[in-house]
Design a protein around this motif. Sequence first.
Motif, PDB file in Angstrom:
ATOM      1  N   GLY A   1      -8.429  -3.108 -21.023  1.00 31.69           N
ATOM      2  CA  GLY A   1      -7.175  -3.232 -21.258  1.00 31.69           C
ATOM      3  C   GLY A   1      -6.479  -2.007 -20.524  1.00 31.69           C
ATOM      4  N   ALA A   2      -7.276  -0.736 -20.840  1.00 32.79           N
ATOM      5  CA  ALA A   2      -6.653   0.502 -20.476  1.00 32.79           C
ATOM      6  C   ALA A   2      -6.523   0.510 -18.883  1.00 32.79           C
ATOM      7  CB  ALA A   2      -7.388   1.876 -20.939  1.00 32.79           C
ATOM      8  N   VAL A   3      -7.755   0.173 -18.133  1.00 31.95           N
ATOM      9  CA  VAL A   3      -7.867  -0.043 -16.738  1.00 31.95           C
ATOM     10  C   VAL A   3      -6.706  -0.910 -16.098  1.00 31.95           C
ATOM     11  CG1 VAL A   3      -9.232  -0.702 -14.859  1.00 31.95           C
ATOM     12  CG2 VAL A   3     -10.120   0.977 -16.738  1.00 31.95           C
ATOM     13  N   PHE A   4      -6.646  -2.076 -16.769  1.00 30.28           N
ATOM     14  CA  PHE A   4      -5.588  -3.316 -16.437  1.00 30.28           C
ATOM     15  C   PHE A   4      -4.356  -2.657 -16.551  1.00 30.28           C
ATOM     16  CE2 PHE A   4      -3.558  -7.399 -16.147  1.00 30.28           C
ATOM     17  CZ  PHE A   4      -4.534  -8.196 -15.549  1.00 30.28           C
ATOM     18  N   SER A   5      -4.086  -1.960 -17.453  1.00 35.40           N
ATOM     19  CA  SER A   5      -2.616  -1.350 -17.571  1.00 35.40           C
ATOM     20  C   SER A   5      -2.174  -0.411 -16.338  1.00 35.40           C
ATOM     21  CB  SER A   5      -2.575  -0.312 -18.929  1.00 35.40           C
ATOM     22  OG  SER A   5      -2.675  -1.284 -19.956  1.00 35.40           O
ATOM     23  N   VAL A   6      -3.138   0.290 -15.725  1.00 39.31           N
ATOM     24  CA  VAL A   6      -3.170   1.143 -14.698  1.00 39.31           C
ATOM     25  C   VAL A   6      -3.045   0.241 -13.388  1.00 39.31           C
ATOM     26  CG1 VAL A   6      -4.037   3.080 -13.239  1.00 39.31           C
ATOM     27  CG2 VAL A   6      -4.284   3.170 -15.710  1.00 39.31           C
ATOM     28  N   TRP A   7      -3.981  -0.574 -13.145  1.00 43.68           N
ATOM     29  CA  TRP A   7      -4.012  -1.377 -12.170  1.00 43.68           C
ATOM     30  C   TRP A   7      -2.978  -2.380 -11.980  1.00 43.68           C
ATOM     31  CZ3 TRP A   7      -5.416  -1.852  -7.451  1.00 43.68           C
ATOM     32  CH2 TRP A   7      -5.594  -3.147  -6.502  1.00 43.68           C
ATOM     33  N   HIS A   8      -2.527  -3.067 -12.943  1.00 47.13           N
ATOM     34  CA  HIS A   8      -1.506  -4.178 -12.659  1.00 47.13           C
ATOM     35  C   HIS A   8      -0.077  -3.530 -12.308  1.00 47.13           C
ATOM     36  CE1 HIS A   8       0.219  -5.321 -16.914  1.00 47.13           C
ATOM     37  NE2 HIS A   8       0.437  -3.908 -16.783  1.00 47.13           N
ATOM     38  N   ASN A   9       0.149  -2.491 -12.803  1.00 44.12           N
ATOM     39  CA  ASN A   9       1.225  -1.792 -12.235  1.00 44.12           C
ATOM     40  C   ASN A   9       1.536  -1.616 -10.707  1.00 44.12           C
ATOM     41  OD1 ASN A   9       3.246  -1.488 -14.588  1.00 44.12           O
ATOM     42  ND2 ASN A   9       1.428  -0.440 -15.321  1.00 44.12           N
ATOM     43  N   ILE A  10       0.267  -1.157 -10.124  1.00 46.85           N
ATOM     44  CA  ILE A  10       0.133  -0.952  -8.750  1.00 46.85           C
ATOM     45  C   ILE A  10       0.128  -2.299  -8.052  1.00 46.85           C
ATOM     46  CG2 ILE A  10      -1.409   0.071  -6.987  1.00 46.85           C
ATOM     47  CD1 ILE A  10      -2.697   1.840  -9.289  1.00 46.85           C
ATOM     48  N   SER A  11      -0.867  -3.262  -8.367  1.00 47.91           N
ATOM     49  CA  SER A  11      -0.628  -4.462  -7.508  1.00 47.91           C
ATOM     50  C   SER A  11       0.424  -5.196  -7.884  1.00 47.91           C
ATOM     51  CB  SER A  11      -1.919  -5.217  -8.139  1.00 47.91           C
ATOM     52  OG  SER A  11      -1.722  -5.485  -9.560  1.00 47.91           O
ATOM     53  N   GLY A  12       1.122  -5.060  -8.950  1.00 50.49           N
ATOM     54  CA  GLY A  12       2.308  -5.708  -9.232  1.00 50.49           C
ATOM     55  C   GLY A  12       3.427  -5.407  -8.157  1.00 50.49           C
ATOM     56  N   ALA A  13       3.513  -4.187  -8.024  1.00 47.94           N
ATOM     57  CA  ALA A  13       4.568  -3.467  -7.151  1.00 47.94           C
ATOM     58  C   ALA A  13       4.148  -3.875  -5.737  1.00 47.94           C
ATOM     59  CB  ALA A  13       4.289  -1.891  -7.275  1.00 47.94           C
ATOM     60  N   ILE A  14       2.933  -3.779  -5.357  1.00 47.29           N
ATOM     61  CA  ILE A  14       2.637  -4.299  -4.023  1.00 47.29           C
ATOM     62  C   ILE A  14       2.961  -5.687  -3.611  1.00 47.29           C
ATOM     63  CG2 ILE A  14       0.763  -4.676  -2.444  1.00 47.29           C
ATOM     64  CD1 ILE A  14      -0.618  -1.896  -3.682  1.00 47.29           C
ATOM     65  N   LEU A  15       2.693  -6.496  -4.682  1.00 49.93           N
ATOM     66  CA  LEU A  15       2.756  -8.081  -4.501  1.00 49.93           C
ATOM     67  C   LEU A  15       4.288  -8.611  -4.609  1.00 49.93           C
ATOM     68  CD1 LEU A  15       1.227 -10.932  -4.384  1.00 49.93           C
ATOM     69  CD2 LEU A  15       1.674 -10.941  -6.971  1.00 49.93           C
ATOM     70  N   ALA A  16       4.997  -7.710  -5.211  1.00 48.00           N
ATOM     71  CA  ALA A  16       6.309  -7.937  -5.424  1.00 48.00           C
ATOM     72  C   ALA A  16       7.127  -7.611  -4.015  1.00 48.00           C
ATOM     73  CB  ALA A  16       7.035  -6.968  -6.481  1.00 48.00           C
ATOM     74  N   ASN A  17       6.687  -6.562  -3.483  1.00 42.28           N
ATOM     75  CA  ASN A  17       7.136  -6.197  -2.069  1.00 42.28           C
ATOM     76  C   ASN A  17       6.786  -7.031  -1.325  1.00 42.28           C
ATOM     77  OD1 ASN A  17       6.334  -4.223   0.763  1.00 42.28           O
ATOM     78  ND2 ASN A  17       8.170  -3.776  -0.619  1.00 42.28           N
ATOM     79  N   PHE A  18       5.547  -7.754  -1.049  1.00 40.75           N
ATOM     80  CA  PHE A  18       5.119  -8.686  -0.098  1.00 40.75           C
ATOM     81  C   PHE A  18       5.964  -9.942  -0.238  1.00 40.75           C
ATOM     82  CE2 PHE A  18       2.559 -12.432   0.391  1.00 40.75           C
ATOM     83  CZ  PHE A  18       2.157 -12.361   1.566  1.00 40.75           C
TER      84      PHE A  18
END
Length: 314
Positions: free
Chosen positions: A288-305
């Motif tokens: 859960g802690a790792v997901f909290s970090v990672w999905h904010n990164i991937s979400g921003a990248i995907l949103a930009n794409f």
Amino acid sequence: MKTLEKVSDFVGKYMAAIVIAVAALALLAPGTVSFIKTSYVNYLLGIVMFGMGLTLKPSDFKVVFSRPKDVIVGCIAQFTLMPFLAFLLTKLFNLPAELAVGVILVGTCPGGTSSNVMTYLSKGDVALSVGMTAVSTILAPFLTPLLTLLYAGQRVDVNVMSMFLSIVKVVLVPIALGFVINHFFHEFTQNAVRVLPLISTTAIVAIVAAVVSANSAKILTSGLLIVAVVILHNLLGYATGFAVGKALHLSSSKCRAISIEVGMQNSGLATSLAATHFAQYPLATIPGAVFSVWHNISGAILANFFARTAEKNQ
């Protein structure tokens, strides 16, 4: 107030970088943040959920009644794809029970609060995203414990009623309280929500710091495996969520909303449930802690794409 708003805007904009920096600090120098105890996680999550409640209005639920098919499709995807993908990954990577239950908890939780922002940035259907988050959160006290029992019950003891009460206490009650305050004191909350990114990010950062610092030694020995599983879980959620929308011939904006909503989980809740109900498995809090970090990164990248793709197709 103006200064606070500027700080809040900055923190909201660079949330992913801040979470990464604090996670790295907690991992490499756990003593610096060890004053933030894992016992604080439930209270911190309650603050985040209260903030979410302050932003909700009755009109946010309009989409549930005006477009029930879209919301139903999204929520079914949310509570079938992510739990099943989590279970599949735990089998594929032959994860030990304490890691497996953490990954499964992430999968069985409702959509994350930051998914609405990412959907907006992706030029997706924001109303659908907000509706899905609201409905999946309301369904969570019932579905999260039952799905956890289904997918993890053969490996660990799952107390469904205790989990139900926990989710009501740390998620539904704070959201309901925020919603009621927003309804009766709307003018006040309109000003208050301007600093919500600062408060929510601080709470999320504190949750990550508490969990990572408490388990830093174990993360360093099995960290790559956890990170790999979390990244795959998240990316497969985006891909399968988008595929479901396409298979049902939904518009591109709806597909983007469902993709992000399915892929981004309320990982703070997963961490809270792991710490409260699976304390005998310390590593269960880590996915859960790792997901909290990672999905904010991937979400921003995907949103930009997604946003760039939407602009090209206009």
